[in-house]
Design an enzyme around this catalytic site. Structure first.
Site, PDB file in Angstrom:
ATOM      1  N   SER A 134      30.375  31.071  32.526  1.00 51.82           N
ATOM      2  CA  SER A 134      31.556  30.447  31.925  1.00 51.82           C
ATOM      3  C   SER A 134      31.951  29.195  32.723  1.00 51.82           C
ATOM      4  O   SER A 134      31.133  28.308  32.931  1.00 51.82           O
ATOM      5  CB  SER A 134      32.684  31.472  31.841  1.00 51.82           C
ATOM      6  N   HIS A 192      31.913  38.219  26.210  1.00 50.27           N
ATOM      7  CA  HIS A 192      31.752  37.012  27.016  1.00 50.27           C
ATOM      8  C   HIS A 192      31.038  37.291  28.337  1.00 50.27           C
ATOM      9  O   HIS A 192      30.664  36.360  29.044  1.00 50.27           O
ATOM     10  CB  HIS A 192      33.150  36.425  27.288  1.00 50.27           C
ATOM     11  N   ASP A 220      30.338  35.912  20.982  1.00 51.42           N
ATOM     12  CA  ASP A 220      31.257  35.658  22.093  1.00 51.42           C
ATOM     13  C   ASP A 220      32.502  34.977  21.542  1.00 51.42           C
ATOM     14  O   ASP A 220      32.421  33.850  21.035  1.00 51.42           O
ATOM     15  CB  ASP A 220      30.570  34.777  23.142  1.00 51.42           C
TER      16      ASP A 220
END
Length: 272
Positions: A94, A244, A216
């Site tokens: 991320s 995620h 996601d």
């Protein structure tokens, strides 16, 4: 010299190349534990916590330095310099992936390649670009976080992990969110959700593997495809899973992807 306690550094395994794992918002290095321990059987592995997360020294959080992602990128470069590491494979989840990208632009020789797991250069929909959220939605989420951080943390945990995944992962992620200093967490959330490094992607010269979950909520497949188009010479691999955080819920998928990506290159390097 960097105090190892600043980012709670941990070194595992031996051999090369060195793998450096960077975590995203709301988690810490423990999110990578199962993948890192598996990879440490054949590689040297470095784990760390961003300042303000996990077992890092929260007193090291600096309002000026950590008011931008560049400050966190400099933290990473300080760690690599202190450990005398170069040509590392950086694996970032991320916003941790964005931090790795920024660091690689500042000190290219420290990196050999980057692996970006569910990484977004921009979370907000723009003309010609689908980030996954309207600007209004991000503003509402951050306002909610300011008003009632514990309730927002409880809301985010199942969204991040994915409701289809085991409840114990959701509970563990939620405990991690609740344990954060709300002020540091909300500041980092703003840096995360308002990030826009799209214009810098063309500067990246390192090989990149883009790992993208097929379902996601935070980073839709469109974003992974966009990264792949913008990062020259990159490889895109879709991971069939929901949520995620597949490094938490499906660590074997990430280990397999890393090994498939690394081992042919290492074999070629030995033959050269």
């Amino acid at each position: 010299m960097v105090d190892p306690s600043r980012n709670h550094l941990r070194l595992l395994g031996q051999g090369g190349p060195t793998l450096v794992f960077g975590h995203g918002f709301g988690s810490d290095q423990a999110a990578w534990s199962r993948v890192a321990e598996a990879m440490a059987s054949t590689h040297r592995v470095l784990l760390f916590d961003h300042v303000g997360f996990g077992r890092s020294d929260r007193l090291a959080h600096c309002d000026q330095r950590h008011s931008s992602l560049d400050g966190y990128a400099q933290d990473l470069l300080d760690i690599l310099e202190d450990q005398d590491l170069g040509d590392v494979v950086y694996v970032g989840h991320s916003i941790g992936g964005v931090i790795g990208l920024l660091a690689s632009l500042r000190a290219p020789r420290r990196f050999a390649r980057l692996v970006l797991l569910n990484t977004s250069p921009h979370f907000i929909d723009e003309p010609g670009y689908r980030g996954g959220f309207q600007r209004r939605q991000i503003a509402e989420l951050l306002a909610r976080m300011d008003a009632d951080y514990p309730a927002t943390a409880a809301f985010l945990a199942p969204v991040a992990i994915g409701p289809d995944n085991p409840a114990h992962h959701i509970e563990a992620f939620g405990r991690g969110l609740h344990a954060l200093d709300p002020l540091i967490a909300t500041r980092f959330a703003r840096l995360t959700f308002y990030v826009d490094c799209r214009a810098r992607l063309a500067e990246v010269r390192h090989p990149c593997l883009v790992l993208q979950s097929t379902h996601d909520t935070f980073v839709p497949v469109d974003v992974g495809e966009y990264l792949h188009r913008q990062l020259r010479g990159s490889t895109l691999q879709l991971l069939e899973n929901s949520g995620h955080c597949p490094h938490i819920t499906h660590p074997q998928l990430i280990e397999q992807a890393l090994r498939a990506s690394l081992e042919p290159r290492e074999a070629a390097a030995l033959r050269a």
